[in-house]
Design a protein around this motif. Sequence first.
Motif, mmCIF file in Angstrom:
data_model
loop_
_atom_site.group_PDB
_atom_site.id
_atom_site.type_symbol
_atom_site.label_atom_id
_atom_site.label_comp_id
_atom_site.label_asym_id
_atom_site.label_seq_id
_atom_site.Cartn_x
_atom_site.Cartn_y
_atom_site.Cartn_z
ATOM 1 N N THR A 97 -30.055 10.996 -11.633
ATOM 2 C CA THR A 97 -30.116 11.831 -12.835
ATOM 3 C C THR A 97 -31.198 12.888 -12.674
ATOM 4 O OG1 THR A 97 -29.380 9.992 -14.200
ATOM 5 C CG2 THR A 97 -30.497 11.785 -15.333
ATOM 6 N N VAL A 119 -17.965 6.948 -14.970
ATOM 7 C CA VAL A 119 -17.731 8.270 -15.562
ATOM 8 C C VAL A 119 -18.907 8.653 -16.459
ATOM 9 C CG1 VAL A 119 -16.209 9.609 -17.061
ATOM 10 C CG2 VAL A 119 -15.239 7.991 -15.431
ATOM 11 N N LEU A 120 -19.387 7.702 -17.241
ATOM 12 C CA LEU A 120 -20.544 7.965 -18.097
ATOM 13 C C LEU A 120 -21.796 8.227 -17.270
ATOM 14 C CD1 LEU A 120 -19.926 5.235 -20.809
ATOM 15 C CD2 LEU A 120 -19.454 7.681 -20.977
ATOM 16 N N GLY A 143 -21.612 11.696 -15.977
ATOM 17 C CA GLY A 143 -21.921 12.604 -17.078
ATOM 18 C C GLY A 143 -23.422 12.692 -17.312
ATOM 19 N N ASN A 144 -24.100 11.573 -17.148
ATOM 20 C CA ASN A 144 -25.546 11.560 -17.299
ATOM 21 C C ASN A 144 -26.220 12.386 -16.199
ATOM 22 O OD1 ASN A 144 -27.888 10.853 -18.585
ATOM 23 N ND2 ASN A 144 -28.007 8.810 -17.692
ATOM 24 N N SER A 151 -25.637 16.147 -16.913
ATOM 25 C CA SER A 151 -26.201 16.715 -18.145
ATOM 26 C C SER A 151 -27.462 17.502 -17.884
ATOM 27 C CB SER A 151 -26.479 15.596 -19.155
ATOM 28 O OG SER A 151 -27.519 14.760 -18.705
#
Length: 195
Positions: A159, A186-187, A190-191, A194
């Motif tokens: 991240t 998937v999450l 997305g993290n 972001s």
Amino acid sequence: SPLELTLKIWANFANDAEAVGQEGWIRAYLTRHLPPDQALENLLPQLSQMALLQMEKGSITEAALIALTSGQPVPTETAEVSAVDNSKKGKDAKKDDSAQAKLLSMLYHSGLLSRIAGKHYQFRHSFLVSYLASLTLKGVPAEQIASKAGIPLWSTVLTYTALHSPMDEAVRVRMNAPPNLLHSSVLEIGNWLSN
């Protein structure tokens, strides 16, 4: 997250962030906790290696730091104790600390590290470990970053890696992996994206 919000508010009110965004907020936090005579840019390579050491071994010790700086393999816990004890044998009663011991002491007293057992230390906050470990991936080939994509321990690190490195290959690797029941990959991606 509440942490990001706190860092953002603190950096805005203190007006000490050198860069805009999450990376600037974290660097401002680190700078605030260092003594005034210590420049963050000079310490970042050492802090990054310490974070990597904590991720791999669970804690940071003087013997492990000495091994890292000398290019030796990081010793096991029993070898660490004997290495530190042997280095202090035959010395005067006065303290003759190594540069690594002084660094650990400075970071402990500044509040960035906490002592967990004996002479074992950890960074006080897990986000610091993740951010600092991400700096070890700065400028490395995309394949090396992608190799970390499937390792759960590296998820938060990736991240922060997205703040300074392209994540295309890591996203491809993670998307091509078999999905889990909760589709958390998937999450997770997305993290990463972001940032």
